[in-house]
Design a protein around this motif. Structure first.
Motif, PDB file in Angstrom:
ATOM      1  N   LEU A 231       0.858  -1.178   0.000  1.00 28.51           N
ATOM      2  CA  LEU A 231       0.000   0.000   0.000  1.00 28.51           C
ATOM      3  C   LEU A 231       0.896   1.230   0.000  1.00 28.51           C
ATOM      4  N   VAL A 232       0.868   1.974  -1.091  1.00 29.31           N
ATOM      5  CA  VAL A 232       1.785   3.094  -1.317  1.00 29.31           C
ATOM      6  C   VAL A 232       1.018   4.412  -1.207  1.00 29.31           C
ATOM      7  N   GLN A 233       1.572   5.350  -0.437  1.00 26.38           N
ATOM      8  CA  GLN A 233       0.939   6.659  -0.296  1.00 26.38           C
ATOM      9  C   GLN A 233       1.262   7.541  -1.499  1.00 26.38           C
ATOM     10  N   LEU A 234       0.237   8.222  -2.011  1.00 21.64           N
ATOM     11  CA  LEU A 234       0.421   9.172  -3.095  1.00 21.64           C
ATOM     12  C   LEU A 234       0.609  10.580  -2.540  1.00 21.64           C
ATOM     13  N   LEU A 235       1.291  11.418  -3.297  1.00 19.94           N
ATOM     14  CA  LEU A 235       1.611  12.772  -2.873  1.00 19.94           C
ATOM     15  C   LEU A 235       0.493  13.751  -3.229  1.00 19.94           C
TER      16      LEU A 235
END
Length: 281
Positions: free
Chosen positions: A118-122
């Motif tokens: 699960l990757v956080q977006l900017l």
């Protein structure tokens, strides 16, 4: 634990209805194809109370068909809600986590499921206070509207007082860019009664303004004793307003460097211009 089959196409509705339709129920698993490969992942989120002060955090889990689980955990986050939607219609579903970090300072995170993680977006910087051209791992404000590859976040901002204000973002090239007119738009209740009682600014001296009506602009003046309400601002150079009798317009502001905070209005400090400024801590 009941498992829901979640169908998350391109948004068919916009605004608050779309936000409600995208909401996931806490502690209830949903089957969602997060990465667009045709096989759904199991998505589960929960709010956990921790510590002696009963602080809340949020945990999101995404479990693949082969049983591998990716976990994302927030820092302190009260009253959170999680939304799942393919915002930019690329076949992949974004997860938005929106809540209160502390004292009505709302933030929104966006997660994508990539490579089993699960990757956080900017998000472009819309934080309270001075802003840069930089990006953060969360968007400042609570999610209030969705639609047409847009998400609107509402958070407190300081300009001639403290106001809950909206900015709108679009998902582009894997991060959230502004998709609006460059202004923070203040949120007032529809009836306006309380906002005029507690949010109106009363002039201590005349204020030169530009009135706007029917697409035309006219130079004018608001006199001492008249009231206005801030409706929008870029926080650095211009403030838009409305008056109790329905007139609208704008006037310029500048940073008050000598005072170290606040704004100059017509060349004088905001405290000299207005009787009371409704700032919050």
């Amino acid at each position: 634990m009941m498992v829901l089959l979640a169908c998350l196409p391109v948004l068919a509705e916009e605004g608050e209805d779309a936000l409600a339709a995208a909401a996931l129920t806490a502690d209830t698993a949903a089957q969602i194809d997060l990465d667009g490969d045709g096989t759904p992942e199991q998505v589960l989120w929960r709010s956990t109370v921790v510590g002696e002060y009963q602080d809340e955090t949020v945990q999101v889990e995404a479990t693949s068909a082969d049983g591998e689980t990716a976990i994302w955990t927030s820092d302190l986050l009260w009253g959170a809600q999680v939304y799942a939607v393919d915002l930019d219609s690329d076949g992949k579903t974004e997860l938005f986590i929106s809540g209160d970090e502390m004292s009505d300072d709302y933030v929104t995170f966006c997660l994508r499921y990539e490579g089993g993680e699960l990757v956080q977006l900017l998000f472009a910087d819309a934080n309270r206070g001075d802003n840069t051209d930089g990006y953060y791992l969360s968007g400042y404000g609570e999610a209030v509207l969705l639609g047409d590859n847009r998400i609107t976040l509402c958070g407190s901002q300081d300009v001639l007082g403290t106001y809950m204000s909206n900015r709108t973002f679009t998902l582009k090239n894997g991060r959230f860019e502004f998709a609006d007119d460059g202004l923070w738009h203040m949120v007032w209740q529809a009836d306006g009664a309380d906002s005029w009682e507690y949010g109106a600014l009363t002039l201590k001296q005349p204020l030169d303004v530009t009135f706007t009506a029917d697409g035309t602009e006219t130079a004018g003046t608001l006199n001492a004793g008249e009231q206005l309400r801030v409706t929008a601002s870029d926080k650095v150079s211009v403030v838009y307003f409305e008056t109790p009798d329905g007139r609208t317009g704008y006037f310029g502001i500048m940073d008050d460097f000598e005072n170290g905070w606040g704004s100059l209005v017509n060349g004088v400090s905001e405290e000299e211009m207005f009787e009371f400024l409704p700032y919050a801590d």
